[in-house]
Scaffold this motif. Sequence first.
Motif, PDB file in Angstrom:
ATOM      1  N   LYS A 212       0.644  -1.160   0.045  1.00  0.00           N
ATOM      2  CA  LYS A 212      -0.058   0.222   0.052  1.00  0.00           C
ATOM      3  C   LYS A 212       0.842   1.481  -0.047  1.00  0.00           C
ATOM      4  O   LYS A 212       0.709   2.169  -0.696  1.00  0.00           O
ATOM      5  CB  LYS A 212      -0.787   0.060   1.315  1.00  0.00           C
ATOM      6  CG  LYS A 212      -2.129  -0.763   0.955  1.00  0.00           C
ATOM      7  CD  LYS A 212      -3.081  -0.386   1.993  1.00  0.00           C
ATOM      8  CE  LYS A 212      -4.327  -1.273   1.814  1.00  0.00           C
ATOM      9  NZ  LYS A 212      -5.771  -0.759   2.693  1.00  0.00           N
ATOM     10  N   LYS A 214       3.722   1.499  -1.550  1.00  0.00           N
ATOM     11  CA  LYS A 214       4.122   1.665  -2.776  1.00  0.00           C
ATOM     12  C   LYS A 214       3.018   2.746  -3.803  1.00  0.00           C
ATOM     13  O   LYS A 214       3.298   3.262  -4.680  1.00  0.00           O
ATOM     14  CB  LYS A 214       4.425   0.515  -3.577  1.00  0.00           C
ATOM     15  CG  LYS A 214       5.638  -0.210  -2.897  1.00  0.00           C
ATOM     16  CD  LYS A 214       6.019  -1.571  -3.807  1.00  0.00           C
ATOM     17  CE  LYS A 214       7.209  -1.996  -3.114  1.00  0.00           C
ATOM     18  NZ  LYS A 214       7.326  -3.434  -3.502  1.00  0.00           N
ATOM     19  N   LYS A 215       1.820   2.420  -3.533  1.00  0.00           N
ATOM     20  CA  LYS A 215       0.788   3.200  -4.111  1.00  0.00           C
ATOM     21  C   LYS A 215       0.626   4.573  -3.825  1.00  0.00           C
ATOM     22  O   LYS A 215       0.082   5.459  -4.807  1.00  0.00           O
ATOM     23  CB  LYS A 215      -0.812   2.609  -3.876  1.00  0.00           C
ATOM     24  CG  LYS A 215      -0.882   1.181  -4.306  1.00  0.00           C
ATOM     25  CD  LYS A 215      -2.171   0.596  -3.992  1.00  0.00           C
ATOM     26  CE  LYS A 215      -2.481  -0.799  -4.304  1.00  0.00           C
ATOM     27  NZ  LYS A 215      -3.954  -1.176  -4.071  1.00  0.00           N
ATOM     28  N   VAL A 216       1.199   5.108  -2.718  1.00  0.00           N
ATOM     29  CA  VAL A 216       1.067   6.594  -2.347  1.00  0.00           C
ATOM     30  C   VAL A 216       1.935   7.403  -2.926  1.00  0.00           C
ATOM     31  O   VAL A 216       3.113   7.249  -3.267  1.00  0.00           O
ATOM     32  CB  VAL A 216       1.374   6.504  -0.918  1.00  0.00           C
ATOM     33  CG1 VAL A 216       1.200   8.211  -0.408  1.00  0.00           C
ATOM     34  CG2 VAL A 216       0.436   5.666   0.136  1.00  0.00           C
ATOM     35  N   ALA A 217       1.129   8.229  -3.763  1.00  0.00           N
ATOM     36  CA  ALA A 217       2.024   9.434  -4.641  1.00  0.00           C
ATOM     37  C   ALA A 217       2.287  10.689  -4.250  1.00  0.00           C
ATOM     38  O   ALA A 217       3.029  11.286  -4.148  1.00  0.00           O
ATOM     39  CB  ALA A 217       1.317   9.378  -6.067  1.00  0.00           C
ATOM     40  N   TYR A 246      -2.858  10.066  -1.157  1.00  0.00           N
ATOM     41  CA  TYR A 246      -3.563   9.578  -2.526  1.00  0.00           C
ATOM     42  C   TYR A 246      -2.661   8.807  -3.569  1.00  0.00           C
ATOM     43  O   TYR A 246      -1.340   8.982  -3.398  1.00  0.00           O
ATOM     44  CB  TYR A 246      -3.752  10.932  -3.420  1.00  0.00           C
ATOM     45  CG  TYR A 246      -4.976  11.810  -2.819  1.00  0.00           C
ATOM     46  CD1 TYR A 246      -6.163  11.469  -2.985  1.00  0.00           C
ATOM     47  CD2 TYR A 246      -4.815  12.644  -1.897  1.00  0.00           C
ATOM     48  CE1 TYR A 246      -7.207  12.347  -2.320  1.00  0.00           C
ATOM     49  CE2 TYR A 246      -5.496  13.935  -1.387  1.00  0.00           C
ATOM     50  CZ  TYR A 246      -7.072  13.359  -1.492  1.00  0.00           C
ATOM     51  OH  TYR A 246      -7.888  14.338  -0.851  1.00  0.00           O
ATOM     52  N   ASP A 247      -3.106   7.961  -4.341  1.00  0.00           N
ATOM     53  CA  ASP A 247      -2.221   7.371  -5.393  1.00  0.00           C
ATOM     54  C   ASP A 247      -2.198   8.247  -6.640  1.00  0.00           C
ATOM     55  O   ASP A 247      -2.777   9.403  -6.684  1.00  0.00           O
ATOM     56  CB  ASP A 247      -2.868   5.975  -5.990  1.00  0.00           C
ATOM     57  CG  ASP A 247      -4.331   6.133  -6.486  1.00  0.00           C
ATOM     58  OD1 ASP A 247      -4.735   7.265  -6.834  1.00  0.00           O
ATOM     59  OD2 ASP A 247      -4.919   5.117  -6.628  1.00  0.00           O
ATOM     60  N   THR A 248      -1.616   7.677  -7.793  1.00  0.00           N
ATOM     61  CA  THR A 248      -1.224   8.512  -8.816  1.00  0.00           C
ATOM     62  C   THR A 248      -2.690   9.012  -9.769  1.00  0.00           C
ATOM     63  O   THR A 248      -2.658   9.982 -10.312  1.00  0.00           O
ATOM     64  CB  THR A 248      -0.464   7.891 -10.060  1.00  0.00           C
ATOM     65  OG1 THR A 248      -0.898   6.534 -10.242  1.00  0.00           O
ATOM     66  CG2 THR A 248       0.888   7.664  -9.372  1.00  0.00           C
ATOM     67  N   LYS A 249      -3.753   8.162  -9.261  1.00  0.00           N
ATOM     68  CA  LYS A 249      -5.007   8.623 -10.249  1.00  0.00           C
ATOM     69  C   LYS A 249      -5.893   9.406  -9.215  1.00  0.00           C
ATOM     70  O   LYS A 249      -7.167   9.578  -9.497  1.00  0.00           O
ATOM     71  CB  LYS A 249      -5.898   7.195 -10.557  1.00  0.00           C
ATOM     72  CG  LYS A 249      -5.106   6.493 -11.445  1.00  0.00           C
ATOM     73  CD  LYS A 249      -5.701   5.324 -11.688  1.00  0.00           C
ATOM     74  CE  LYS A 249      -4.707   4.408 -12.856  1.00  0.00           C
ATOM     75  NZ  LYS A 249      -5.751   3.100 -13.284  1.00  0.00           N
ATOM     76  N   LYS A 251      -7.051   8.541  -6.103  1.00  0.00           N
ATOM     77  CA  LYS A 251      -7.804   7.769  -5.466  1.00  0.00           C
ATOM     78  C   LYS A 251      -7.002   7.657  -3.927  1.00  0.00           C
ATOM     79  O   LYS A 251      -6.093   7.705  -3.707  1.00  0.00           O
ATOM     80  CB  LYS A 251      -8.025   6.422  -5.741  1.00  0.00           C
ATOM     81  CG  LYS A 251      -8.592   6.377  -7.268  1.00  0.00           C
ATOM     82  CD  LYS A 251      -8.818   5.058  -7.649  1.00  0.00           C
ATOM     83  CE  LYS A 251      -9.825   5.044  -8.790  1.00  0.00           C
ATOM     84  NZ  LYS A 251     -10.260   3.595  -9.282  1.00  0.00           N
ATOM     85  N   VAL A 253      -5.496   6.519  -0.616  1.00  0.00           N
ATOM     86  CA  VAL A 253      -5.139   5.217  -0.247  1.00  0.00           C
ATOM     87  C   VAL A 253      -5.023   4.898   1.504  1.00  0.00           C
ATOM     88  O   VAL A 253      -4.724   6.038   2.164  1.00  0.00           O
ATOM     89  CB  VAL A 253      -3.578   5.124  -0.630  1.00  0.00           C
ATOM     90  CG1 VAL A 253      -2.891   3.700  -0.301  1.00  0.00           C
ATOM     91  CG2 VAL A 253      -3.312   5.165  -2.111  1.00  0.00           C
TER      92      VAL A 253
END
Length: 451
Positions: A212, A214-217, A246-249, A251, A253
């Motif tokens: 998770k 790794k998803k955080v932008a 937030y992630d890259t899109k 959304k 996290v």
Amino acid sequence: MKKISRGIGKILHHIGSFFDKWLITPITKFILRIIGFFKDNSKSLDRFMGKKSTLIVVSLLLSFAVFVLIDQESSVMADQYAEILYKQPVTAVYNEELYVVEGLPESVDITLVGEKRHIFLAKQAPSKGVSVDLTGLSEGNHKVTLKYSQKLKSLDYKLDPSNVTVTIYPKVSETKSLTYDILHQDNLDSKLSIKNVKLDRDNVIIKGAEYKLKKVATVKALVDIDDMANPVAGEITLKDVDLVAYDTKGKVVDVEIVPKSVTATVEVVSPSKEVPIRVVPKGNPVTGKSIKATETSVTKVTVYGSEEAIEKIEYLPVEIDVDGLSENKSYKVTLKKPTGITDISSKTLTVNVIVDSSISKEFSNISIATENLDAKYKVQALSKADSEVSVIVKGSQDVVNAVQQSSIIAYIDLEGYGVGEHEIEVKVKGTDLRLSYASKTKKVKVRISEK
């Protein structure tokens, strides 16, 4: 030792004699008498049981007995109730510093079954709620049972769900830079704007399962304008500003953020500037007519907006459609806000257009300027005739006679042109928008070369 054994033997002998005299012997005699009675009166009993009336009475008695039993059972069933407790929170016991648990529901439904009074008492009595003990479980997937702690044992409890599969991950951490977003900025007074937001920290720590993290932008502080009570120009401090990952899109996290909130200092400003109104006619009056003058009910307005927009704006353009106009006319105009301008002191104004007969006047030897030429190039006219033009100016006599040649600009637009010779259209503009301008020479030839 022998004396003790003899004493115990005497006690057991007396107990056996007591039960033999008062229980076993009487019951045995009673049973023998019943057996003897049936042997002696078997024929009479058969005749009695064979009678129709006897059978009817016996059937009635049996039916009554069955009715009583069913009625008692239905009474017991009628006293049973069921009630559902919705969305009861679930708590898990585990080492939150070392592990992350996924798959555990936030809440469950509990069905209480039992007597109504017991259900009422159960709802009033304190409970530790629904819990699950995960201590001792290692990383990976585990099927666990949820438990409901309730002291009242006269009820049945059914959990939905009662068993779940959870996944246990090792908890890792990472440092992330902190930025901010401004929410509900449109709700801010139109005369105000946000100049700057300063957070009390630049970085935060995010914790959770490695996949998770790794998803955080980005991690952002959500500065909400609605949290400001009657904002005015100056510095406003907002405490407990929520943080979201937030992630890259874009959304959200679901990770743990340390700290959970920050303090933001918001600098609110009210940039303004007084600028003149400039009427911009669109189209052309009928042939032989031109605009002599324009009069506005408001000559200046105060504009509000961002500092960049305020700095750039020199006047507020007001467009009016004069195409085909043949006589004086009044226009009711709603002022439009240019980009970056949030408010204008006046929202509407009246424009009076005065029409007059049109004349024309020629201005010679107007040098041709260039616009939008790439900085790595230079341009040269191929001949003298390609370097200057004559311009025809049309308008009301008083306006035309007041025109200075220096206010007339003839130019060619070189945007997109490269090295070589080109034939380009000549354009003309002037400072007085009541007039029309046209070059007698429509195109000129130039050569573009590298510097």
